[in-house]
Design an enzyme around this catalytic site. Structure first.
Site, mmCIF file in Angstrom:
data_model
loop_
_atom_site.group_PDB
_atom_site.id
_atom_site.type_symbol
_atom_site.label_atom_id
_atom_site.label_comp_id
_atom_site.label_asym_id
_atom_site.label_seq_id
_atom_site.Cartn_x
_atom_site.Cartn_y
_atom_site.Cartn_z
ATOM 1 N N GLY A 247 4.462 67.042 113.033
ATOM 2 C CA GLY A 247 4.983 66.068 113.982
ATOM 3 C C GLY A 247 6.453 65.740 113.828
ATOM 4 N N ASN B 237 8.809 67.113 115.518
ATOM 5 C CA ASN B 237 9.301 67.030 116.911
ATOM 6 C C ASN B 237 8.892 65.695 117.534
ATOM 7 O OD1 ASN B 237 10.678 69.564 118.036
ATOM 8 N ND2 ASN B 237 9.029 70.403 116.814
ATOM 9 N N LEU C 67 -1.110 73.640 119.372
ATOM 10 C CA LEU C 67 -1.385 75.079 119.243
ATOM 11 C C LEU C 67 -2.475 75.610 120.166
ATOM 12 C CD1 LEU C 67 -0.991 75.469 115.381
ATOM 13 C CD2 LEU C 67 0.686 75.873 117.196
ATOM 14 N N LYS C 68 -3.124 74.718 120.921
ATOM 15 C CA LYS C 68 -4.170 75.222 121.825
ATOM 16 C C LYS C 68 -3.584 75.486 123.208
ATOM 17 C CE LYS C 68 -8.688 73.959 119.988
ATOM 18 N NZ LYS C 68 -8.292 74.006 118.597
ATOM 19 N N HIS D 110 9.206 75.882 121.925
ATOM 20 C CA HIS D 110 8.773 77.114 121.261
ATOM 21 C C HIS D 110 9.896 77.597 120.347
ATOM 22 C CE1 HIS D 110 6.513 80.777 120.606
ATOM 23 N NE2 HIS D 110 7.644 81.444 120.777
ATOM 24 N N ASP E 69 3.536 80.306 127.011
ATOM 25 C CA ASP E 69 5.005 80.306 126.871
ATOM 26 C C ASP E 69 5.696 80.997 128.046
ATOM 27 O OD1 ASP E 69 4.387 81.091 123.404
ATOM 28 O OD2 ASP E 69 4.576 79.120 124.347
ATOM 29 N N GLU F 131 15.165 72.845 117.607
ATOM 30 C CA GLU F 131 14.047 72.354 118.428
ATOM 31 C C GLU F 131 14.174 70.859 118.676
ATOM 32 O OE1 GLU F 131 10.159 73.364 116.935
ATOM 33 O OE2 GLU F 131 10.986 75.160 116.031
HETATM 34 C C1 GRF Z 1 7.455 73.910 115.467
HETATM 35 O O1 GRF Z 1 7.903 75.065 114.822
HETATM 36 C C2 GRF Z 1 7.271 74.193 116.921
HETATM 37 O O2 GRF Z 1 8.204 75.088 117.468
HETATM 38 C C3 GRF Z 1 5.943 74.845 116.934
HETATM 39 O O3 GRF Z 1 5.176 74.163 115.963
HETATM 40 C C4 GRF Z 1 6.050 73.541 115.058
HETATM 41 C C5 GRF Z 1 5.834 72.061 115.177
HETATM 42 O O4 GRF Z 1 6.500 71.441 114.204
HETATM 43 N N1 GRF Z 1 5.376 74.761 118.252
HETATM 44 P P1 GRF Z 1 6.292 69.850 114.088
HETATM 45 O O5 GRF Z 1 4.805 69.594 114.011
HETATM 46 O O6 GRF Z 1 6.893 69.220 115.309
HETATM 47 O O7 GRF Z 1 7.029 69.499 112.836
#
Ligand code: GRF
Length: 208
Positions: A14, A16, A92-93, A111, A152, A181
């Protein structure tokens, strides 16, 4: 302009999500995170949500007969909170067409590569960076895009390159890309919440 009601889907740590929480709290994003939903019970992102007083929900795929019912539960949780923008922050789903139809061009995903390279089925997390390294790519990066029925494949909002050096390994590439990201996802959500993102077919126009 009233804050956009945000729903964030996660599967992991988490970071992001955390950058969105921080930018909502600072006022940079005109939004309100109304729910965080995870398909993984132990996703640390759920802890981050709870620490910030945000509804944190684990939806257990094992409790449903099939993917359709599992996705229907997620859609129900989003709709009952009046969610206006869905953010996939390391989720991831694959989303069902039910959710995508309901939220056409209102689902943003981050991504960790420059789409259309190293993306699609099986390309997630460290697998992406390992593939970049093994291929010998000199440049990778991150992409933030709208989500459509494919993996994607939706219209691209922003991309930013990251140089791959001879000294890089999976971990160092991952860390460099993750920092990018955070910047791209925050910028995309911020601009969306200010109604400055226009989608025209495959093209995304930013109206500054
Ligand atoms: C990141 O590498 C993102 O690109 C991918 O999963 C990871 C998520 O990281 N989809 P976080 O859970 O936000 O730290």
């Amino acid at each position: 302009m009233s804050p956009v009601r945000l729903g964030v889907l996660i599967s992991g740590s988490g970071t992001n999500l955390q950058t969105i929480i921080d930018n909502v709290d600072s006022g940079d994003i005109n939004g309100e995170i109304c729910v965080v939903i995870s398909d993984k019970k132990d996703a640390y992102g759920l802890v981050r949500a709870k620490k910030n007083g945000i509804d944190a929900i684990f939806v257990n795929r094992k409790e449903f007969l099939n993917d359709t019912d599992f996705n229907r539960k997620i859609l129900e949780e989003l709709k009952k909170r009046g969610i206006q923008l869905v953010v996939l922050a390391g989720y991831l789903k694959i989303l069902s067409s039910d959710i995508i139809n309901e939220y056409r061009n209102r689902i943003i995903n981050i991504h960790p590569s420059l789409i259309p390279s190293f993306c699609g089925k099986g390309y997630y997390g460290e697998k992406v960076h390992r593939a970049v390294l093994e291929y010998g790519s000199k440049v990778t990066g991150a992409t933030v895009h709208f989500v459509d029925e494919g993996a994607d494949t939706g219209p691209i909002i922003f991309q930013k390159p990251v140089l791959v050096s001879e000294q890089d390994n999976v971990e160092s590439i991952k860390n460099k890309v993750l920092n990018v990201e955070h910047v791209l996802l925050t910028e995309a959500v911020r601009l969306y919440c200010e109604e400055k993102i226009i989608v025209n077919g495959r093209k995304v126009i930013i109206r500054e």
